[in-house]
Enzyme design. Structure first.
Site, short mmCIF file in Angstrom:
data_model
loop_
_atom_site.label_atom_id
_atom_site.label_comp_id
_atom_site.label_asym_id
_atom_site.label_seq_id
_atom_site.Cartn_x
_atom_site.Cartn_y
_atom_site.Cartn_z
N CYS A 132 2.08 -6.39 63.11
CA CYS A 132 2.04 -5.51 64.28
C CYS A 132 1.22 -6.24 65.33
O CYS A 132 0.11 -6.71 65.05
CB CYS A 132 1.39 -4.18 63.94
SG CYS A 132 1.11 -3.10 65.37
N LYS B 228 -14.66 -14.03 23.68
CA LYS B 228 -15.02 -13.83 25.10
C LYS B 228 -15.25 -12.34 25.32
O LYS B 228 -14.30 -11.55 25.38
CB LYS B 228 -13.92 -14.35 26.01
CG LYS B 228 -14.28 -14.35 27.49
CD LYS B 228 -13.19 -15.00 28.32
CE LYS B 228 -13.61 -15.07 29.78
NZ LYS B 228 -13.81 -13.74 30.37
N LYS C 38 -7.34 -16.96 27.61
CA LYS C 38 -7.20 -15.53 27.89
C LYS C 38 -6.02 -14.97 27.09
O LYS C 38 -4.97 -15.61 26.98
CB LYS C 38 -6.96 -15.30 29.39
CG LYS C 38 -8.06 -15.84 30.29
CD LYS C 38 -9.38 -15.12 30.07
CE LYS C 38 -9.38 -13.70 30.60
NZ LYS C 38 -9.40 -13.61 32.06
N SER D 257 -18.66 -20.58 36.00
CA SER D 257 -17.57 -19.91 35.32
C SER D 257 -16.77 -20.93 34.52
O SER D 257 -17.01 -22.13 34.61
CB SER D 257 -16.66 -19.22 36.34
OG SER D 257 -16.18 -20.16 37.28
N ARG E 198 -24.99 -13.30 37.50
CA ARG E 198 -24.36 -14.59 37.74
C ARG E 198 -24.38 -14.93 39.23
O ARG E 198 -24.70 -16.05 39.62
CB ARG E 198 -22.91 -14.59 37.26
CG ARG E 198 -22.20 -15.92 37.55
CD ARG E 198 -20.68 -15.78 37.39
NE ARG E 198 -20.29 -15.47 36.04
CZ ARG E 198 -20.16 -16.38 35.08
NH1 ARG E 198 -20.41 -17.65 35.33
NH2 ARG E 198 -19.78 -16.02 33.88
#
Length: 682
Positions: A427, A117, A315, A81, A138
């Protein structure tokens, strides 16, 4: 009459050329009626003589019989990646790091390639002598699922490379995706049939690639862009730009919206253009990939543990949307941790409708200063996970009340506990239905008892009806009772009972992991099971001599304390008794004990108690094979280099781990030295 073999070869050539012109070049060279006639002729020839069939025949695109499942295969070249940059400062910082790694002055202009991308799913394609041999997902980057039959149906992927004298092998990486118009048509068809709609093109593509029936894949008309090329050393181009041109010439569809940029400033202009221009494209993109153009410099830059240093994905800013907070619920996990969940008016984000987002814990609620009725801003982190980013206090209603985590468990009503400086609120009632459901899901999971056929819906039924109150109760179920439950037929019930019975033979370390004790993962469970051959011996050590556990390599006091707390609880002691009463051994078999003892005896003073790190590509061993050899010899494999690392096993393209190991003066082994070390332990 023409020779059938020659005619079949001619037809394959004509049809493949026509398909490339139509699907890749968008410039048809043959009328549909002519294509259909030639296709029928080839089909008839192949049907008359199976010896005429070839892997590169266009008839292979329609898909054969459905597969029974997928197998994992190892990638010849790893499919890593990319690191992400979320703004221009991140991109600038990456460029500065790259210059330092390459030992270049700060003002050096490095030619870079900008590529869009694509928001799809990565594929690894393997060609042998020019013919598509294998396609895989992948996966984890080293291994993926083999989906060749499905990928053959993608018309923009050539079955035979359009190059003369192709190299012995070619590895191509690229992105499979579903164009927007195709996605809309698929959902329209599903709506007409009354089927659930796909959330977005990326999810639809991922699900399509894993279809067992290639005919389903063919019907959904996936597309593909190629972006990475690997060839034998003597045939590899000198630059990324040349590699893209090679792919284009070989018959692949390469995204035309790419640019060879002289420097970072030009890349920034490329990114500026496509941040707005992407909305006009007929497919989804979620950023720009920036790559160093010179392949020799790429080799010099190398890799980090997870990604190449010579490339980065910028991005686009995550899409954000305001909405109104309606309520805050809570979910209880298998360890008892209570996670608050914001529920709000639905908003559209990254192609999906979102109405819920985790708030993580009480500290996050306090940090946001969250009130019921607040207007909140929501986004998808990494375009995947919904999250509450901030509150708009100026829009807060005058009567809004602060949000607080409940004081009692929403499942069982028990008082919740927050210990010490832990972020989680829990809990602690071991009989809580939520904890039980989570514990059952963990017990039957792949890494634990691996019980096929016992999914979440069935577990909910068993717990809600009071049929299962502990792990042991699973083994008291019979086929008749199971068959009476929703969506359970007689055959499924019989198979499940058989699967439960078979799970009793799972190794002791899987049983230990399946108990779900905090901090006991698969690796730690293996290490503990190799030293303590039963739950009794482990309990004795945990309760009477915890130092025996904490001093084990890779364990430590936190795990020892967690074991002591769990094994010292009366309810858990009763659970272990109940599991034994229904046929679980909770101990290592004679063969497991012998193997563990032999591993210890064989490795005294060599790998026992040693930590090794693997990096780069070894000449003859895969990463998984090297790891297995280390573990078999009693060593531990770590993913990062530290002062506790004893050996670094380094292959080609070792990257930053090698540099760090050298700085820490850690012993570095090539494959030959590694094998010699293993031989000393035999």
């Amino acid at each position: 009459m023409p020779d059938p073999h020659e005619r079949a070869a001619e037809l394959r050539h004509l049809l493949n050329r026509a398909a490339h012109a139509y699907y890749v070049l968008d410039a048809p060279v043959m009328e549909d009626a002519v294509y259909d006639r030639l296709y029928r002729e080839l089909s008839e020839l192949e049907a008359s003589d199976p010896a005429l069939q070839r892997p590169d025949s266009p008839t292979q695109r329609v898909g054969g019989v459905p597969a029974e499942g997928f197998t994992n295969v190892e990638h010849r070249v790893g499919l890593l990646s990319l690191d992400n940059a979320f703004n221009r400062d991140d991109l600038q910082a990456w460029h500065e790091r790259l210059l330092r790694v390459l030992d270049r002055p700060d003002d050096t202009r490095l030619p870079l390639v900008g590529e869009l991308k694509i928001d799809g799913n990565a594929l690894a394609l393997s060609y042998r002598h020019g013919v598509l041999e294998r396609a895989a997902t992948r996966g984890d980057g080293a291994r993926g699922e083999e989906i060749t039959a499905n990928v053959r149906t993608i018309s923009s992927i050539p079955l035979r490379l359009q190059v003369n004298n192709p190299p012995e092998w070619v590895e191509v990486r690229g992105e499979a995706f579903i164009p927007d118009a195709t996605f809309a048509a698929i959902n329209a068809e599903r709506e007409q049939r009354g089927e659930a709609l796909f959330a977005n093109p990326r999810n639809a593509c991922a699900g399509t690639l894993r279809q067992l029936d290639p005919k389903v894949v063919a019907a959904r008309r996936l597309d593909f862009f190629a972006y990475t090329l690997h060839l034998p050393d003597d045939a590899q181009p000198s630059s990324q730009w040349d590699a893209l041109e090679w792919l284009n010439t070989a018959g692949f569809r390469v995204n035309p919206n790419r640019e060879l940029c002289a420097d970072l400033a030009a890349i920034n202009r490329f990114c500026d253009h496509w941040e707005q221009g992407r909305h006009e494209l007929p497919y989804a993109t979620d950023g720009v990939v920036v790559k160093l153009n010179d392949l020799l410099l790429q080799d010099e830059a190398g890799f980090t543990q997870k990604a190449p240093r010579w490339a980065i994905a910028l991005k686009y800013p995550a899409e954000e949307a305001p909405t109104r907070l309606l309520r805050v619920g809570a979910q209880v996990g298998r360890t008892g941790a209570v996670t608050p969940v914001a529920e709000f008016e639905a908003v559209a984000l990254a192609g999906t409708s979102v109405s819920r987002a985790t708030l993580h814990n009480a500290d996050r609620i306090a940090e946001l200063d969250l009130h019921l009725g607040d207007t909140i801003v929501v986004r998808k982190a990494g375009e995947i996970i919904p999250e509450v980013v901030r509150v708009l206090p100026e829009l807060r209603p005058s009567d809004a009340t602060p949000v607080q985590l409940p004081q009692h468990c929403p499942e069982c009503g028990s008082s919740l506990v927050r210990e010490g400086d832990e972020a989680a609120t829990r809990c602690v009632n071991s009989s809580c239905p939520a904890i039980l459901r989570g514990g059952l899901r963990h017990w039957v999971s792949k890494g634990a008892l691996d019980v096929d056929g016992l999914g979440s819906k069935l577990i909910e039924q068993l717990v809600d009806r009071g049929l299962v109150r502990s792990l042991a109760d699973l083994y008291r179920l019979d086929a008749a009772l199971l068959a009476s439950l929703d969506r359970m037929g007689a055959k499924s019930a019989t198979n499940l009972v058989a699967a439960l019975e078979a799970s009793k033979q799972q190794p002791w370390h899987r049983q230990l992991y399946g108990l779900g004790i905090r901090h006991i993962g698969e690796v730690n469970a293996k290490a503990l099971a190799a030293e303590f051959f039963s739950s009794d011996s482990l309990a004795t050590a945990a309760l009477e001599a915890p130092e025996q556990i904490s001093e084990l390599h890779g364990i430590g006091p936190e795990i020892s304390a967690s074991l002591g707390q769990w094994l010292g609880t009366p309810a858990n002691q009763q659970l272990l008794k109940d599991l034994r009463s229904v046929g679980l051994s909770l101990e290592a078999s004679a063969s497991e004990q012998e193997a563990a003892s032999q591993a210890g005896a064989d490795t005294d003073g060599v790998l026992r108690g040693k930590t090794l790190v693997l990096t780069g590509t070894l000449p003859s061993l895969s990463r998984s094979e090297a790891k297995a050899l280390i573990e078999a010899a009693g060593g531990k494999v770590s993913g990062s280099v530290s002062k506790k690392t004893d050996y670094l096993v380094a292959g080609e393209a070792a990257g930053s781990k090698l540099s760090k190991a050298e700085s820490l003066k850690i012993t570095i082994l090539d494959e030959s030295a590694f094998q010699q070390l293993l031989e000393q332990s035999q």
